[in-house]
Design a protein around this motif. Structure first.
Motif, mmCIF file in Angstrom:
data_model
loop_
_atom_site.group_PDB
_atom_site.id
_atom_site.type_symbol
_atom_site.label_atom_id
_atom_site.label_comp_id
_atom_site.label_asym_id
_atom_site.label_seq_id
_atom_site.Cartn_x
_atom_site.Cartn_y
_atom_site.Cartn_z
ATOM 1 N N HIS A 17 -11.309 -46.135 -7.343
ATOM 2 C CA HIS A 17 -11.871 -47.492 -7.409
ATOM 3 C C HIS A 17 -12.700 -47.815 -6.170
ATOM 4 C CE1 HIS A 17 -9.510 -48.214 -10.930
ATOM 5 N NE2 HIS A 17 -8.434 -47.800 -10.291
ATOM 6 N N GLU A 18 -12.293 -47.186 -5.059
ATOM 7 C CA GLU A 18 -13.008 -47.477 -3.802
ATOM 8 C C GLU A 18 -14.455 -47.009 -3.838
ATOM 9 O OE1 GLU A 18 -11.334 -46.219 0.052
ATOM 10 O OE2 GLU A 18 -9.428 -46.561 -0.959
ATOM 11 N N VAL A 19 -14.649 -45.824 -4.424
ATOM 12 C CA VAL A 19 -16.028 -45.321 -4.456
ATOM 13 C C VAL A 19 -16.803 -46.135 -5.476
ATOM 14 C CG1 VAL A 19 -15.676 -42.958 -3.636
ATOM 15 C CG2 VAL A 19 -15.281 -43.483 -6.012
ATOM 16 N N LYS A 20 -17.991 -46.486 -5.087
ATOM 17 C CA LYS A 20 -18.787 -47.354 -5.940
ATOM 18 C C LYS A 20 -18.945 -46.731 -7.327
ATOM 19 C CE LYS A 20 -23.257 -49.480 -5.741
ATOM 20 N NZ LYS A 20 -24.578 -49.298 -5.213
ATOM 21 N N LYS A 21 -18.722 -47.546 -8.359
ATOM 22 C CA LYS A 21 -18.830 -47.024 -9.724
ATOM 23 C C LYS A 21 -20.254 -46.529 -9.965
ATOM 24 C CE LYS A 21 -16.969 -46.299 -13.719
ATOM 25 N NZ LYS A 21 -16.058 -45.179 -13.766
ATOM 26 N N ASN A 22 -20.351 -45.256 -10.172
ATOM 27 C CA ASN A 22 -21.675 -44.689 -10.354
ATOM 28 C C ASN A 22 -21.562 -43.476 -11.270
ATOM 29 O OD1 ASN A 22 -24.214 -43.688 -10.159
ATOM 30 N ND2 ASN A 22 -24.336 -43.813 -7.929
ATOM 31 N N LEU A 230 -21.619 -22.512 -2.111
ATOM 32 C CA LEU A 230 -20.256 -23.014 -2.318
ATOM 33 C C LEU A 230 -19.822 -23.855 -1.114
ATOM 34 C CD1 LEU A 230 -18.145 -20.145 -3.924
ATOM 35 C CD2 LEU A 230 -19.053 -22.173 -5.008
ATOM 36 N N GLY A 231 -20.202 -23.382 0.089
ATOM 37 C CA GLY A 231 -19.884 -24.128 1.304
ATOM 38 C C GLY A 231 -20.513 -25.495 1.297
ATOM 39 N N LEU A 232 -21.734 -25.549 0.840
ATOM 40 C CA LEU A 232 -22.452 -26.825 0.772
ATOM 41 C C LEU A 232 -21.805 -27.738 -0.267
ATOM 42 C CD1 LEU A 232 -25.160 -28.103 1.829
ATOM 43 C CD2 LEU A 232 -26.189 -27.283 -0.265
ATOM 44 N N LYS A 233 -21.486 -27.135 -1.410
ATOM 45 C CA LYS A 233 -20.896 -27.887 -2.516
ATOM 46 C C LYS A 233 -19.562 -28.518 -2.107
ATOM 47 C CE LYS A 233 -19.728 -26.754 -7.313
ATOM 48 N NZ LYS A 233 -19.560 -25.635 -8.227
ATOM 49 N N SER A 234 -18.791 -27.768 -1.276
ATOM 50 C CA SER A 234 -17.459 -28.261 -0.902
ATOM 51 C C SER A 234 -17.526 -29.482 0.001
ATOM 52 C CB SER A 234 -16.669 -27.149 -0.219
ATOM 53 O OG SER A 234 -17.161 -26.937 1.085
ATOM 54 N N ARG A 235 -18.690 -29.735 0.628
ATOM 55 C CA ARG A 235 -18.738 -30.827 1.611
ATOM 56 C C ARG A 235 -19.789 -31.888 1.322
ATOM 57 N NH1 ARG A 235 -19.870 -28.139 6.950
ATOM 58 N NH2 ARG A 235 -19.924 -30.293 7.633
ATOM 59 N N TRP A 236 -20.466 -31.789 0.213
ATOM 60 C CA TRP A 236 -21.581 -32.713 -0.025
ATOM 61 C C TRP A 236 -21.275 -33.596 -1.225
ATOM 62 C CZ3 TRP A 236 -27.225 -30.847 0.983
ATOM 63 C CH2 TRP A 236 -28.087 -31.935 0.958
ATOM 64 N N TRP A 237 -21.293 -34.900 -1.028
ATOM 65 C CA TRP A 237 -21.062 -35.776 -2.177
ATOM 66 C C TRP A 237 -22.047 -36.941 -2.243
ATOM 67 C CZ3 TRP A 237 -17.677 -35.936 2.047
ATOM 68 C CH2 TRP A 237 -17.605 -37.148 2.712
ATOM 69 N N ARG A 238 -22.810 -37.162 -1.195
ATOM 70 C CA ARG A 238 -23.744 -38.279 -1.232
ATOM 71 C C ARG A 238 -25.087 -37.846 -0.655
ATOM 72 N NH1 ARG A 238 -21.024 -42.821 1.074
ATOM 73 N NH2 ARG A 238 -20.736 -43.701 -0.978
ATOM 74 N N LYS A 239 -26.135 -38.432 -1.234
ATOM 75 C CA LYS A 239 -27.477 -38.119 -0.741
ATOM 76 C C LYS A 239 -27.607 -38.652 0.684
ATOM 77 C CE LYS A 239 -32.152 -38.092 -2.385
ATOM 78 N NZ LYS A 239 -33.160 -38.694 -3.193
ATOM 79 N N ILE A 240 -28.013 -37.824 1.589
ATOM 80 C CA ILE A 240 -28.222 -38.304 2.952
ATOM 81 C C ILE A 240 -29.713 -38.505 3.189
ATOM 82 C CG2 ILE A 240 -26.109 -37.385 3.974
ATOM 83 C CD1 ILE A 240 -27.693 -34.948 4.781
ATOM 84 N N ASP A 241 -30.054 -39.075 4.349
ATOM 85 C CA ASP A 241 -31.468 -39.436 4.506
ATOM 86 C C ASP A 241 -32.378 -38.197 4.457
ATOM 87 O OD1 ASP A 241 -32.642 -38.910 7.427
ATOM 88 O OD2 ASP A 241 -30.507 -39.346 7.597
ATOM 89 N N GLU A 242 -33.608 -38.455 4.027
ATOM 90 C CA GLU A 242 -34.573 -37.386 3.737
ATOM 91 C C GLU A 242 -34.740 -36.400 4.894
ATOM 92 O OE1 GLU A 242 -36.423 -36.487 1.020
ATOM 93 O OE2 GLU A 242 -35.053 -37.831 -0.017
ATOM 94 N N ALA B 81 -17.631 -37.902 -5.317
ATOM 95 C CA ALA B 81 -17.407 -38.514 -4.003
ATOM 96 C C ALA B 81 -15.911 -38.691 -3.741
ATOM 97 C CB ALA B 81 -18.116 -39.858 -3.937
ATOM 98 N N TYR B 82 -15.200 -39.147 -4.770
ATOM 99 C CA TYR B 82 -13.742 -39.356 -4.655
ATOM 100 C C TYR B 82 -13.027 -38.030 -4.364
ATOM 101 C CZ TYR B 82 -9.224 -39.247 -7.177
ATOM 102 O OH TYR B 82 -7.949 -38.995 -7.565
ATOM 103 N N PHE B 83 -13.386 -36.997 -5.126
ATOM 104 C CA PHE B 83 -12.705 -35.707 -4.990
ATOM 105 C C PHE B 83 -13.043 -35.030 -3.656
ATOM 106 C CE2 PHE B 83 -12.248 -31.113 -5.765
ATOM 107 C CZ PHE B 83 -10.932 -31.078 -6.182
ATOM 108 N N ARG B 84 -14.324 -35.015 -3.316
ATOM 109 C CA ARG B 84 -14.737 -34.300 -2.088
ATOM 110 C C ARG B 84 -14.208 -34.975 -0.827
ATOM 111 N NH1 ARG B 84 -15.417 -29.837 -4.201
ATOM 112 N NH2 ARG B 84 -17.040 -29.609 -5.752
ATOM 113 N N GLN B 85 -14.026 -36.305 -0.874
ATOM 114 C CA GLN B 85 -13.499 -36.982 0.314
ATOM 115 C C GLN B 85 -12.000 -36.755 0.456
ATOM 116 O OE1 GLN B 85 -15.241 -41.006 1.382
ATOM 117 N NE2 GLN B 85 -16.065 -40.700 -0.657
ATOM 118 N N ASN B 86 -11.345 -36.497 -0.672
ATOM 119 C CA ASN B 86 -9.900 -36.300 -0.628
ATOM 120 C C ASN B 86 -9.494 -34.853 -0.394
ATOM 121 O OD1 ASN B 86 -8.553 -38.821 -0.958
ATOM 122 N ND2 ASN B 86 -9.398 -38.928 -3.018
#
Lengths: 316, 272
Positions: A17-22, A230-242, B81-86
């Motif tokens: 719920h904390e993460v913005k519904k998207n 895979l390394g990138l995938k494990s740590r990336w969840w949001r678009k960061i600045d260009e 985002a939820y999964f990767r942060q946890n």
């Protein structure tokens, strides 16, 4: 080493719920996706050692026969100008793929991707009357006058000609057949057997050395690319600045090439340490049997008949 | 205890001839340390990749906090985002997960995605660098580091997000003895703070210290046994069968003899 920072000693899980519904799709940048897909495409196209273990018809043949088939086949395909005969060859190659128990869909997906790159895109200009004049099939642009530009004559209208379509299709189908045959041989033969067969056919040692080392380099490159994604995938969840995103992409290119070079260098040193002196020893080789010879003869007869008929009767 | 991960008949195969995992079913509870052991090629790293949502089972179901982890689920921005942060994952070969221009950028990558204020993110980065003694590396490009330094940077980068689950593939490999002891201490402290730790290791002695569950992956790529270390690690026959221990040679003066590793790995200690 000092104390553990206090923030780490607080367990504060992120809730859904904390993460913005998207509900939008999560995507990596275009370059990242392209890099990853290219790596996957190369590794699934070049490294197919497991399909060489299937119990199919081509897998039973001696690698020398398969290599000769490749040489004779690609020469024959280049010499046959009839579209109909090329289509018959496509069908025969299709049967060989099916009898070799390869997955038709994924095999032809790879072939068609390569045909797009090496067949369709390079032959695009041939469709137009600028390159192949002839009867208009589809008019695209009509201007008032024609003019000369450098070595080209630009006519007063741009259209796709029937002759252009015929020539382009003939070239594309040749590319399709050559690639399908090449991939069929690659997918049904272990790489080491291809090299051994080439050595038995007296291919120059330097050529074999180059393809062996290149194969190794491509393998290392795709592995590094895959791990790094895979390394990138494990740590990336949001678009960061260009700007940061661009730096990461650039840095990843650098890292991938750097790591590939480093691992390749280590592999080469390991080869030297084990006595490699510039020549590749190929060990024991399989003997040709009756089935191998029969299959090769049949292949040569079918192909030479097609070449002869196509050229004698000037079928196009 | 509450279930955190739930695996049901998870199977993973690279191709027709290469199985990595066969019908793996077990639960991981919130706040536990689970050590996964197995011989080379038994599927430990693949299992961790699946738990971290990096690859997906060929068949079977994986759930995290009762949400199914699949490619389509992780393709959604909010769930990803939820999964990767946890869930934080530290790779066996740390250089796979380092991609930023410098060490400081690498550690700031997570906090930046969390949209943390710059000062707060910097505080976190410097406290982690201080903890791992890598402050002097902060402006160094990651490809210019040694194996151990890369591992420390990878650990710091993952911890910067403060995930509730830490998945560690061979966390102490390529580390010097001092850092190795510190990492074990860190694992204990993070677990005391309520974090779930999932790790793989060939170091049975280290695992015996955790006094938490051990899962054994056999050479057939299945979970052969899952239990407390005193049950698993004291069963010499079982450990030999699964290629986890073997006889080794010793030389006393001129006399050479073979024997199994000493009387066992499991020594009961009080928690730190």
């Amino acid at each position: 080493m000092t104390e553990i920072p206090s923030f780490l000693l607080i367990n504060n899980p992120v809730t859904l719920h904390e993460v913005k519904k998207n509900d939008k799709k999560f995507r990596f940048s275009f370059i990242e996706q392209t890099l990853n897909s290219s790596g996957k495409f190369i590794s699934t196209t070049v490294f197919q050692y497991h399909s060489a273990l299937f119990k199919g018809i081509l897998q039973q043949l001696n690698p020398v026969v398969k290599l000769l088939m490749l040489l004779v086949g690609t020469t024959g395909i280049a010499l046959i100008h009839s579209v109909l005969f090329q289509l018959i060859l496509s069908f025969l190659i299709f049967l060989l793929v099916a009898f070799s128990k390869l997955r038709l869909r994924s095999f032809y997906k790879r072939v068609l991707t390569l045909v797009l790159i090496f067949g369709i895109i390079p032959t695009l200009p041939i469709y137009f009357n600028w390159i192949t004049p002839g009867k208009p099939a589809l008019e695209l642009i009509k201007s008032g006058c024609s003019f000369n530009f450098w070595i080209y004559h630009v006519p007063n209208s741009l259209y796709i000609s029937y002759e252009g379509i015929h020539h382009a299709l003939r070239l594309e189908i040749k590319v399709l057949n050559s690639l399908a045959l090449s991939l069929l041989i690659i997918h049904t033969t272990q790489f080491v057997d291809i090299v051994k067969a080439a050595s038995r056919l007296k291919a120059p040692a330097i050529f074999l050395l180059i393809i062996t080392l290149s194969h190794k380099l491509i393998f290392i490159f795709t592995k590094v690319l895959e791990d790094s994604f895979l390394g990138l995938k494990s740590r990336w969840w949001r678009k960061i600045d260009e700007n940061a995103s661009r730096q990461i992409v650039g840095n990843r290119f650098l890292l991938v090439f750097n790591k590939t070079w480093h691992r390749y260098d280590q592999t080469y040193k390991a080869m030297i340490a084990r006595g490699f002196n510039g020549t590749i020893e190929h060990g024991y080789q399989k003997q040709l049997n009756r089935l191998d010879i029969l299959f090769l003869l049949l292949f040569i007869v079918v192909l030479s008949t097609a070449v002869t008929i196509s050229n004698v009767f000037q079928l196009y | 205890m509450e279930k955190l991960f739930n695996l049901e008949n998870v199977r993973y195969q690279y191709n027709q001839f290469q199985q990595a995992l066969v019908n793996v079913s077990f639960d991981i509870e919130k706040g536990e340390i689970l050590s996964i052991i197995g011989s080379n090629g038994s599927g430990k790293s693949t299992l961790l990749h699946i738990l971290a949502g990096l690859v997906f089972p060929t068949s079977g179901i994986l759930k995290f906090e009762n949400h199914e982890i699949s490619e389509s689920a992780l393709n959604k921005k909010d769930f990803n985002a939820y999964f990767r942060q946890n869930v934080g994952y530290i790779f066996q070969h740390a250089d796979a997960q380092l991609f930023c221009p410098t060490v400081l950028d690498e550690i700031l990558f997570g906090p930046q995605q969390k949209l943390m204020k710059k000062e707060e993110a910097m505080d976190i980065a410097f406290s982690l660098m201080k903890m791992l003694n890598i402050e002097y590396l902060k402006d160094r490009p990651t490809y210019m580091l040694s194996g151990g330094e890369k591992k420390k940077v990878a650990i710091a980068a993952v911890l910067a997000v403060n995930p509730q689950v830490l998945i560690m593939d061979e966390p102490t490999s390529s580390l010097d003895p001092k850092t190795r002891s510190f990492i074990i201490e860190l694992i204990f402290s993070l677990n005391e703070a309520g974090k779930t730790i999932i790790l793989t290791s060939h170091n049975l002695e280290m695992i015996s210290h955790f006094q938490s569950r051990v899962a054994v992956l056999s050479e057939n790529h299945t979970i052969e046994r899952i239990g407390m270390p005193e049950d698993v690690l004291n069963d010499t026959e079982f450990l030999i069968k699964n290629n986890l221990i073997s006889e080794h040679m010793h030389k006393h003066g001129t006399h050479i003899h073979k024997h199994l590793p000493g009387s066992l790995f499991f020594h009961k200690h009080d928690r730190l």
